[in-house]
Scaffold this motif. Structure first.
Motif, PDB file in Angstrom:
ATOM      1  N   PRO A 278       0.895  -1.248   0.056  1.00 20.56           N
ATOM      2  CA  PRO A 278      -0.104   0.160   0.041  1.00 20.56           C
ATOM      3  C   PRO A 278       0.965   1.514   0.079  1.00 20.56           C
ATOM      4  CG  PRO A 278       0.386  -0.928   2.311  1.00 20.56           C
ATOM      5  CD  PRO A 278       0.783  -1.950   1.269  1.00 20.56           C
ATOM      6  N   GLY A 279       0.230   2.303  -0.582  1.00 29.00           N
ATOM      7  CA  GLY A 279       0.981   3.575  -0.308  1.00 29.00           C
ATOM      8  C   GLY A 279       2.026   3.934  -1.398  1.00 29.00           C
ATOM      9  N   SER A 280       2.831   4.685  -1.349  1.00 30.62           N
ATOM     10  CA  SER A 280       3.836   5.049  -2.597  1.00 30.62           C
ATOM     11  C   SER A 280       5.096   4.236  -2.180  1.00 30.62           C
ATOM     12  CB  SER A 280       4.362   6.716  -2.232  1.00 30.62           C
ATOM     13  OG  SER A 280       4.515   6.789  -1.127  1.00 30.62           O
ATOM     14  N   SER A 281       5.931   4.131  -3.017  1.00 25.89           N
ATOM     15  CA  SER A 281       7.191   3.189  -3.131  1.00 25.89           C
ATOM     16  C   SER A 281       8.245   3.775  -2.329  1.00 25.89           C
ATOM     17  CB  SER A 281       7.925   3.293  -4.346  1.00 25.89           C
ATOM     18  OG  SER A 281       8.326   4.394  -5.047  1.00 25.89           O
ATOM     19  N   SER A 282       8.980   3.289  -1.664  1.00 28.14           N
ATOM     20  CA  SER A 282      10.025   3.399  -0.454  1.00 28.14           C
ATOM     21  C   SER A 282      11.219   2.803  -0.834  1.00 28.14           C
ATOM     22  CB  SER A 282       9.604   3.203   0.715  1.00 28.14           C
ATOM     23  OG  SER A 282      10.754   3.350   1.572  1.00 28.14           O
ATOM     24  N   PHE A 283      12.381   3.697  -1.082  1.00 23.13           N
ATOM     25  CA  PHE A 283      13.748   2.895  -1.226  1.00 23.13           C
ATOM     26  C   PHE A 283      14.167   2.140  -0.124  1.00 23.13           C
ATOM     27  CE2 PHE A 283      18.356   3.042  -2.212  1.00 23.13           C
ATOM     28  CZ  PHE A 283      18.158   2.344  -3.363  1.00 23.13           C
ATOM     29  N   ARG A 284      13.653   2.584   0.938  1.00 20.40           N
ATOM     30  CA  ARG A 284      14.167   1.879   2.238  1.00 20.40           C
ATOM     31  C   ARG A 284      13.437   0.614   2.451  1.00 20.40           C
ATOM     32  NH1 ARG A 284      15.486   6.993   6.314  1.00 20.40           N
ATOM     33  NH2 ARG A 284      16.880   8.204   4.853  1.00 20.40           N
ATOM     34  N   GLN A 285      12.504   0.312   1.846  1.00 20.77           N
ATOM     35  CA  GLN A 285      11.661  -0.916   2.103  1.00 20.77           C
ATOM     36  C   GLN A 285      12.623  -2.175   2.231  1.00 20.77           C
ATOM     37  OE1 GLN A 285      10.294  -3.550  -1.373  1.00 20.77           O
ATOM     38  NE2 GLN A 285       8.789  -1.882  -1.370  1.00 20.77           N
ATOM     39  N   ARG A 286      12.190  -2.665   3.462  1.00 16.88           N
ATOM     40  CA  ARG A 286      13.108  -4.156   3.785  1.00 16.88           C
ATOM     41  C   ARG A 286      11.834  -5.334   4.214  1.00 16.88           C
ATOM     42  NH1 ARG A 286      17.895  -3.625   2.141  1.00 16.88           N
ATOM     43  NH2 ARG A 286      18.423  -5.264   3.654  1.00 16.88           N
ATOM     44  N   ILE A 287      12.374  -6.686   3.993  1.00 16.12           N
ATOM     45  CA  ILE A 287      11.626  -7.655   4.263  1.00 16.12           C
ATOM     46  C   ILE A 287      12.521  -8.727   4.849  1.00 16.12           C
ATOM     47  CG2 ILE A 287      10.267  -7.143   2.259  1.00 16.12           C
ATOM     48  CD1 ILE A 287      11.802  -9.178   0.770  1.00 16.12           C
ATOM     49  N   ALA A 288      11.694  -9.555   5.599  1.00 13.39           N
ATOM     50  CA  ALA A 288      12.295 -10.693   6.513  1.00 13.39           C
ATOM     51  C   ALA A 288      11.266 -11.778   6.287  1.00 13.39           C
ATOM     52  CB  ALA A 288      12.538 -10.281   7.958  1.00 13.39           C
ATOM     53  N   ALA A 289      11.638 -13.128   6.140  1.00 10.99           N
ATOM     54  CA  ALA A 289      10.862 -14.027   5.958  1.00 10.99           C
ATOM     55  C   ALA A 289      10.633 -14.983   7.227  1.00 10.99           C
ATOM     56  CB  ALA A 289      11.737 -15.167   4.994  1.00 10.99           C
ATOM     57  N   ASN A 290       9.395 -15.633   7.529  1.00  9.49           N
ATOM     58  CA  ASN A 290       9.281 -16.627   8.827  1.00  9.49           C
ATOM     59  C   ASN A 290       9.879 -17.753   8.514  1.00  9.49           C
ATOM     60  OD1 ASN A 290       8.159 -17.748  10.859  1.00  9.49           O
ATOM     61  ND2 ASN A 290       6.155 -17.435  10.284  1.00  9.49           N
ATOM     62  N   TYR A 291      11.167 -17.892   8.732  1.00 11.51           N
ATOM     63  CA  TYR A 291      12.104 -19.141   8.530  1.00 11.51           C
ATOM     64  C   TYR A 291      12.535 -19.593  10.013  1.00 11.51           C
ATOM     65  CZ  TYR A 291      15.489 -21.740   5.818  1.00 11.51           C
ATOM     66  OH  TYR A 291      16.057 -22.642   5.006  1.00 11.51           O
ATOM     67  N   THR A 292      11.715 -20.688  10.410  1.00 12.75           N
ATOM     68  CA  THR A 292      11.921 -21.138  11.886  1.00 12.75           C
ATOM     69  C   THR A 292      13.048 -21.899  12.101  1.00 12.75           C
ATOM     70  OG1 THR A 292      11.082 -23.387  11.397  1.00 12.75           O
ATOM     71  CG2 THR A 292       9.281 -21.585  11.951  1.00 12.75           C
ATOM     72  N   VAL A 293      13.640 -21.968  13.328  1.00 13.89           N
ATOM     73  CA  VAL A 293      14.775 -22.691  13.615  1.00 13.89           C
ATOM     74  C   VAL A 293      14.864 -24.342  13.278  1.00 13.89           C
ATOM     75  CG1 VAL A 293      16.248 -23.568  15.569  1.00 13.89           C
ATOM     76  CG2 VAL A 293      15.213 -21.282  15.760  1.00 13.89           C
ATOM     77  N   SER A 294      13.800 -24.898  13.497  1.00 13.23           N
ATOM     78  CA  SER A 294      13.529 -26.381  13.037  1.00 13.23           C
ATOM     79  C   SER A 294      13.774 -26.346  11.338  1.00 13.23           C
ATOM     80  CB  SER A 294      12.342 -26.851  13.447  1.00 13.23           C
ATOM     81  OG  SER A 294      11.265 -26.127  12.896  1.00 13.23           O
ATOM     82  N   GLU A 295      13.316 -25.442  10.732  1.00 16.29           N
ATOM     83  CA  GLU A 295      13.400 -25.532   9.223  1.00 16.29           C
ATOM     84  C   GLU A 295      14.831 -25.010   8.858  1.00 16.29           C
ATOM     85  OE1 GLU A 295       8.802 -24.163   7.932  1.00 16.29           O
ATOM     86  OE2 GLU A 295      10.607 -22.648   8.108  1.00 16.29           O
ATOM     87  N   GLN A 296      15.640 -24.295   9.527  1.00 13.46           N
ATOM     88  CA  GLN A 296      16.782 -23.710   9.072  1.00 13.46           C
ATOM     89  C   GLN A 296      17.737 -24.841   9.740  1.00 13.46           C
ATOM     90  OE1 GLN A 296      18.226 -19.611   9.685  1.00 13.46           O
ATOM     91  NE2 GLN A 296      16.239 -19.256  10.589  1.00 13.46           N
ATOM     92  N   THR A 297      17.720 -25.604  10.510  1.00 13.07           N
ATOM     93  CA  THR A 297      18.658 -26.512  11.021  1.00 13.07           C
ATOM     94  C   THR A 297      18.321 -28.143  10.826  1.00 13.07           C
ATOM     95  OG1 THR A 297      17.414 -26.795  13.199  1.00 13.07           O
ATOM     96  CG2 THR A 297      19.139 -24.956  13.163  1.00 13.07           C
ATOM     97  N   ARG A 298      17.270 -28.165  10.057  1.00 12.38           N
ATOM     98  CA  ARG A 298      16.913 -29.716   9.863  1.00 12.38           C
ATOM     99  C   ARG A 298      18.183 -30.460   9.149  1.00 12.38           C
ATOM    100  NH1 ARG A 298      14.144 -32.391   5.767  1.00 12.38           N
ATOM    101  NH2 ARG A 298      13.142 -34.305   6.391  1.00 12.38           N
ATOM    102  N   LYS A 299      18.616 -31.473   9.651  1.00 16.01           N
ATOM    103  CA  LYS A 299      19.742 -32.107   8.695  1.00 16.01           C
ATOM    104  C   LYS A 299      21.040 -31.416   8.586  1.00 16.01           C
ATOM    105  CE  LYS A 299      16.532 -35.486   6.530  1.00 16.01           C
ATOM    106  NZ  LYS A 299      16.181 -36.001   5.169  1.00 16.01           N
ATOM    107  N   VAL A 300      21.424 -30.380   9.536  1.00 17.11           N
ATOM    108  CA  VAL A 300      22.359 -29.658   9.455  1.00 17.11           C
ATOM    109  C   VAL A 300      23.343 -29.816  10.794  1.00 17.11           C
ATOM    110  CG1 VAL A 300      23.580 -27.234   8.824  1.00 17.11           C
ATOM    111  CG2 VAL A 300      21.240 -27.928   7.849  1.00 17.11           C
TER     112      VAL A 300
END
Length: 461
Positions: A278-300
């Motif tokens: 929504p709204g106007s564009s922003s050059f500072r727009q930032r994003i992060a994903a919902n990446y759980t610990v169990s998903e990140q560490t599975r079999k690592v």
């Protein structure tokens, strides 16, 4: 009895009201916007934020970290949003000459990192507060740093500049350039601990004809096996990049959209628009994903330290506090840790060497004290003194002698302790001195063509 049941139902409904599904969170202006399958599920205002410039997710603490410019003071600020209570906790507030601060958190060491232009700082989460703090200088980069990420499993911090991607240990030691052929315009960096892969954006600005070419690149954690993951031919500038278990996401500030691409595409797969902001564009727009610990560490296997920070799948999350003890053991009958030598903090998650040696390698002595072995040209208890900085002039090379004093090796055109005296001037002074010693004596002046004998008749001063 019925009152108790009503109260329990009320509490349950309140808890459900605060719970929402989300895939990614976007920092847009002074808001955090949460999306699930491209649908906006929640919006949270950050009251003091003039413009959010960094968003990071802490899956252990179940919170979102945001960096922004404080609209009241103009300072760089970092706060956390607890997703279980939706309470905002101020962490850092300091004067900083950087319009694009980035912040990340390492739950293993409980350290908060942020970058400011050519400097990367850290602070222990137990020391963070809303008051102004300086933090600990971890390292300085050669060029402006645009983004930073932390590998909690391996204990590294990575950063990207206009020209290269580098990494170092969390205390700044073992620094190395991984990729030195990066072409960037405020490039973004993301890390996937599950696949041990780095992702980053490269933006090429063509002036004739005017166009923008964006690519998403990847490489192993050691910088090997580099490849182009995706090429976008339309005019785009990726303002942010993140990865989840299945997807790569990036924000396009020109179109004010979030795009999505399968992380492991089967055959030829095109990116699709995930959400329109929504709204106007922003050059500072930032994003992060919902990446759980169990998903990140599975079999690592290398992620054991991060795995220790989450409860087992078969037990309640808060019944066994020993699951959260990193480098120590639970003291019988008490909810505290008895740390092994070299580790401190409530959960033994912080090494006493962390950020201790500013330009050197830290070791723990037999007495349990941190000691530093400094890099060349650095000295001091914490290797904080660069005796050679700006010491040798006119291209001279500086080094430290056995007494840690700076010594210069000058070029052929300069002399002196700091290479501050032209060699020609030294010869001239020597000539004047010689003339003084032979005042009123016959002097043989020899030119390139002939010799002329003359007698000094005046006083040389």
């Amino acid at each position: 009895m019925w009152k108790t049941r009503v109260l329990m139902i009320f509490v349950l409904l309140v808890g459900l009201a605060q719970s929402f599904d989300w895939d990614i969170v976007v920092g847009n202006g002074n808001q955090l916007i949460f999306y699930y399958n491209g649908i906006q599920t929640h919006t949270e205002n950050i009251p003091l934020a003039d413009d959010i410039t960094s968003v990071a997710y802490d899956p252990v603490g179940y919170r979102v970290l945001v960096a922004f410019e404080d609209k009241n003071t103009g300072n760089m600020s970092i706060s956390s949003l607890d997703l279980s209570t939706m309470k905002i906790q101020p962490l850092v507030n300091r004067k900083a000459n950087d319009f694009f601060p980035r912040a990340v958190y390492d739950p293993v060491t409980e350290l908060l990192f942020w970058k400011e232009n050519t400097e990367i700082y850290s602070i222990s989460s137990s020391s963070a507060s809303s008051v102004a703090v300086d933090g600990n200088l971890v390292l300085k980069t050669q060029n402006n740093c645009h983004d930073i990420v932390v590998d909690s499993c391996g204990g590294y911090i990575y950063w990207i500049t206009d020209y290269e991607i580098e990494r170092a240990r969390l205390n700044g030691s073992e620094r190395e350039v991984l990729i030195n052929s990066v072409i960037n315009h405020r490039g973004s960096l993301a890390i996937d601990q599950q696949t041990q892969t780095l992702y980053w954006t490269e933006t090429i600005l063509n002036h004739t004809p005017s166009s923008v070419v964006l690519t998403i690149e990847s490489a192993d954690f050691n910088g090997k096996n580099r490849k182009t993951v995706h090429l976008i031919k339309d005019d785009n500038i990726a303002s942010s990049l993140t990865v989840s278990k299945d997807y790569i996401y990036w924000g396009n500030h020109l179109q004010n959209t979030i795009s999505q691409l399968p992380k492991n595409p089967q055959g030829q797969t095109n990116a699709k628009e995930f959400a329109k902001l929504p709204g106007s564009s922003s050059f500072r727009q930032r994003i992060a994903a919902n990446y759980t610990v169990s998903e990140q560490t599975r079999k690592v296997k290398s992620c054991q330290a991060l795995k220790n920070l989450q409860p087992s799948a078969t037990e309640p999350e808060s019944t066994d506090e020993s699951l959260f003890f990193v480098n120590g053991s639970k003291v019988s009958g008490e909810s505290r840790c008895e740390c092994t030598q070299g580790y401190i903090s409530e959960r033994c998650g912080v090494s006493i060497c962390q950020n201790y040696c500013l330009q050197g390698i830290c070791t723990v002595s037999a007495e349990g004290k941190p000691t530093c072995r400094c890099e060349d040209n650095y000295s001091g208890t914490r290797c904080e003194v660069n005796a050679c900085q700006d010491y040798c002039l006119n291209g001279g090379t500086c080094s430290l002698n056995e007494e840690d004093e700076p010594v210069c090796e000058c070029s052929e055109h300069y002399e002196g302790k700091r290479c501050d005296v032209p060699a020609s001037l030294t010869k001239c002074i020597q000539t004047v001195s010689m003339l003084k010693s032979v005042l009123n004596a016959d002097i043989m002046a020899v030119s390139s063509e002939t010799a002329v004998q003359f007698t000094c008749t005046s006083t040389v001063v």
